[in-house]
Design a protein around this motif. Structure first.
Motif, PDB file in Angstrom:
ATOM      1  N   MET A   1       0.827  -1.207   0.000  1.00 10.34           N
ATOM      2  CA  MET A   1       0.000   0.000   0.000  1.00 10.34           C
ATOM      3  C   MET A   1       0.862   1.258   0.000  1.00 10.34           C
ATOM      4  N   ASP A   2       1.958   1.246   0.808  1.00 13.80           N
ATOM      5  CA  ASP A   2       2.828   2.416   0.849  1.00 13.80           C
ATOM      6  C   ASP A   2       3.418   2.726  -0.515  1.00 13.80           C
ATOM      7  N   GLN A   3       3.839   1.670  -1.233  1.00 14.79           N
ATOM      8  CA  GLN A   3       4.429   1.883  -2.558  1.00 14.79           C
ATOM      9  C   GLN A   3       3.390   2.443  -3.518  1.00 14.79           C
ATOM     10  N   GLU A   4       2.167   1.953  -3.437  1.00 13.12           N
ATOM     11  CA  GLU A   4       1.102   2.469  -4.306  1.00 13.12           C
ATOM     12  C   GLU A   4       0.826   3.941  -4.012  1.00 13.12           C
ATOM     13  N   LEU A   5       0.817   4.295  -2.742  1.00 15.96           N
ATOM     14  CA  LEU A   5       0.605   5.703  -2.367  1.00 15.96           C
ATOM     15  C   LEU A   5       1.759   6.564  -2.862  1.00 15.96           C
ATOM     16  N   TYR A   6       2.974   6.054  -2.738  1.00 12.27           N
ATOM     17  CA  TYR A   6       4.152   6.796  -3.188  1.00 12.27           C
ATOM     18  C   TYR A   6       4.103   7.033  -4.692  1.00 12.27           C
ATOM     19  N   VAL A   7       3.728   5.998  -5.439  1.00  7.42           N
ATOM     20  CA  VAL A   7       3.614   6.148  -6.896  1.00  7.42           C
ATOM     21  C   VAL A   7       2.502   7.149  -7.240  1.00  7.42           C
ATOM     22  N   PHE A   8       1.381   7.042  -6.561  1.00 10.00           N
ATOM     23  CA  PHE A   8       0.263   7.953  -6.809  1.00 10.00           C
ATOM     24  C   PHE A   8       0.675   9.399  -6.574  1.00 10.00           C
ATOM     25  N   VAL A   9       1.318   9.672  -5.443  1.00 10.33           N
ATOM     26  CA  VAL A   9       1.771  11.035  -5.131  1.00 10.33           C
ATOM     27  C   VAL A   9       2.756  11.525  -6.190  1.00 10.33           C
ATOM     28  N   THR A  10       3.641  10.660  -6.625  1.00  9.34           N
ATOM     29  CA  THR A  10       4.626  11.047  -7.643  1.00  9.34           C
ATOM     30  C   THR A  10       3.945  11.384  -8.962  1.00  9.34           C
ATOM     31  N   VAL A  11       2.959  10.591  -9.367  1.00 10.65           N
ATOM     32  CA  VAL A  11       2.222  10.871 -10.610  1.00 10.65           C
ATOM     33  C   VAL A  11       1.538  12.230 -10.524  1.00 10.65           C
ATOM     34  N   VAL A  12       0.897  12.494  -9.403  1.00  7.88           N
ATOM     35  CA  VAL A  12       0.208  13.781  -9.234  1.00  7.88           C
ATOM     36  C   VAL A  12       1.199  14.934  -9.326  1.00  7.88           C
ATOM     37  N   GLU A  13       2.327  14.801  -8.653  1.00 10.14           N
ATOM     38  CA  GLU A  13       3.282  15.905  -8.594  1.00 10.14           C
ATOM     39  C   GLU A  13       4.093  16.052  -9.882  1.00 10.14           C
ATOM     40  N   LYS A  14       4.239  14.978 -10.626  1.00 12.10           N
ATOM     41  CA  LYS A  14       4.948  15.066 -11.909  1.00 12.10           C
ATOM     42  C   LYS A  14       3.998  15.351 -13.068  1.00 12.10           C
ATOM     43  N   ALA A  15       2.707  15.293 -12.798  1.00 15.10           N
ATOM     44  CA  ALA A  15       1.654  15.694 -13.751  1.00 15.10           C
ATOM     45  C   ALA A  15       1.387  14.695 -14.857  1.00 15.10           C
ATOM     46  N   ASN A  16       2.203  13.655 -15.023  1.00 12.46           N
ATOM     47  CA  ASN A  16       1.863  12.598 -15.976  1.00 12.46           C
ATOM     48  C   ASN A  16       2.598  11.307 -15.635  1.00 12.46           C
TER      49      ASN A  16
ATOM     50  N   ALA B   1       4.270  -0.191 -15.314  1.00 11.00           N
ATOM     51  CA  ALA B   1       4.313  -0.496 -13.882  1.00 11.00           C
ATOM     52  C   ALA B   1       3.608   0.607 -13.088  1.00 11.00           C
ATOM     53  N   VAL B   2       3.832   1.855 -13.500  1.00  9.73           N
ATOM     54  CA  VAL B   2       3.141   2.974 -12.844  1.00  9.73           C
ATOM     55  C   VAL B   2       1.632   2.801 -12.983  1.00  9.73           C
ATOM     56  N   SER B   3       1.187   2.456 -14.183  1.00 12.86           N
ATOM     57  CA  SER B   3      -0.244   2.266 -14.427  1.00 12.86           C
ATOM     58  C   SER B   3      -0.823   1.165 -13.549  1.00 12.86           C
ATOM     59  N   ARG B   4      -0.051   0.070 -13.365  1.00 15.68           N
ATOM     60  CA  ARG B   4      -0.533  -1.029 -12.526  1.00 15.68           C
ATOM     61  C   ARG B   4      -0.695  -0.587 -11.069  1.00 15.68           C
ATOM     62  N   TYR B   5       0.273   0.175 -10.566  1.00 17.18           N
ATOM     63  CA  TYR B   5       0.176   0.668  -9.190  1.00 17.18           C
ATOM     64  C   TYR B   5      -1.066   1.534  -9.005  1.00 17.18           C
ATOM     65  N   ILE B   6      -1.310   2.424  -9.973  1.00 11.07           N
ATOM     66  CA  ILE B   6      -2.467   3.320  -9.871  1.00 11.07           C
ATOM     67  C   ILE B   6      -3.771   2.515  -9.952  1.00 11.07           C
ATOM     68  N   LYS B   7      -3.813   1.519 -10.859  1.00  3.01           N
ATOM     69  CA  LYS B   7      -5.000   0.681 -11.004  1.00  3.01           C
ATOM     70  C   LYS B   7      -5.279  -0.101  -9.723  1.00  3.01           C
ATOM     71  N   ASN B   8      -4.209  -0.642  -9.107  1.00  2.00           N
ATOM     72  CA  ASN B   8      -4.370  -1.391  -7.853  1.00  2.00           C
ATOM     73  C   ASN B   8      -4.899  -0.492  -6.738  1.00  2.00           C
ATOM     74  N   LEU B   9      -4.373   0.748  -6.673  1.00  2.00           N
ATOM     75  CA  LEU B   9      -4.808   1.674  -5.628  1.00  2.00           C
ATOM     76  C   LEU B   9      -6.271   2.059  -5.836  1.00  2.00           C
TER      77      LEU B   9
END
Length: 291
Positions: free
Chosen positions: A1-16, A30-38
């Motif tokens: 869960m922590d890794q998914e949250l970290y990826v989500f925050v990074t996507v938001v802050e990097k804008a894509n 891999a980024v897409s999979r993390y976001i989909k899982n979250l």
């Protein structure tokens, strides 16, 4: 869960997704999979894609806000556990209002560094309101203030006394008088700190206690500027004895002999409302209270 949250925050802050993948050193799929899982765990759509950019949904805004806090707490947890197993070390961020921060704190830091060279303090100087806000929002580890404030998000503890006196330049006519009353001060220009400062609060309380209204006031944002201005004969001021030790020794400022002075106030320690502290913080608090 922590890794998914970290990826989500990074996507938001990097804008894509692609920029996030590059920052995280993983592939875009891999980024897409993390976001989909979250999103699956939250049972809500968190991001909208448009023109290679992403925008948060309302649910995404909620998750982003709490994810930042969760990740911050996770990081602090790791630091505290690692710190428990080691010698006092690491960063220590301290905020202080001007009197304590500029005239007392450097000596405390010097003694700490002598015994614990692996502790690396950083100091932020501000007025009382600023310091309390910085501690409450966890931007700094702790603070020392001069004024009286209440804030339910922090813990406040008085720990040391301070004395305040009325000062004039050595060449001022009142400097030669054995005793002075407030009647002698009616036509003087008072040089005071800005609103929000602990010294300004103490000055206004002193005026109230003595039923005194200054005829003229000049407001400056620094104790050093106030001292220079008093020395230059621009007016008089109400200052902590800690701040004028050098000037008194040099004979450039004089303390007026007024009934009821010096006025006493308390320095107050401001800490975060938590039972967990790093060893560096414990060292600082011990030296501070021994002071």
């Amino acid at each position: 869960m922590d890794q998914e949250l970290y990826v989500f925050v990074t996507v938001v802050e990097k804008a894509n997704f692609s920029n996030a993948a590059e920052a995280l050193h993983i592939t875009q799929p891999a980024v897409s999979r993390y976001i989909k899982n979250l999103e699956g765990k939250m049972n809500a759509k968190l991001l909208e894609r448009s023109n290679k950019m992403v925008q948060m949904t309302k649910a995404g805004e909620i998750v982003y806000h709490h994810a930042k806090e969760i990740l911050s707490l996770h990081g602090k947890m790791n630091v505290l556990v690692a710190d428990l197993m080691s010698e006092p070390s690491g960063r220590l961020s301290i905020g202080a209002s001007y009197t304590f921060g500029e005239y007392i704190l450097p000596h405390i830091i010097a003694s700490i560094r002598l015994e614990f060279p692996r502790i690396h303090p950083s100091i932020m100087i501000g007025n009382t309101r600023e310091i309390v806000h910085q501690v409450a929002t966890r931007q700094i580890d702790m603070g020392i203030i001069e004024g009286k404030m209440t804030d339910e998000h922090v813990v406040m503890e008085r720990f040391s006394a301070d004395s305040l006196v009325v000062v004039v330049s050595a060449g001022h006519e009142l400097a030669q008088k054995a005793e002075v009353s407030f009647l002698d001060l009616e036509n003087e220009t008072w040089i005071v700190r800005e609103q929000g400062s602990g010294t300004r609060e103490a000055t206004e309380q002193m005026f109230t206690d003595h039923h005194f209204t200054p005829g003229s006031v000049m407001e400056f944002g620094s104790t050093q500027i106030i001292k220079e201005s008093v020395e230059a004969g621009l007016g008089i001021s109400f200052l902590s004895t800690w701040t004028i030790r050098k000037e008194l020794a040099l004979g450039t400022l004089r303390v007026l002999d007024l009934t009821g002075f010096p006025v006493q106030r308390q320095f107050t320690l401001v800490t975060q409302d938590t039972e967990f502290r790093t060893k560096a913080m414990e060292v600082f608090l011990r030296v501070l209270k021994q002071g």
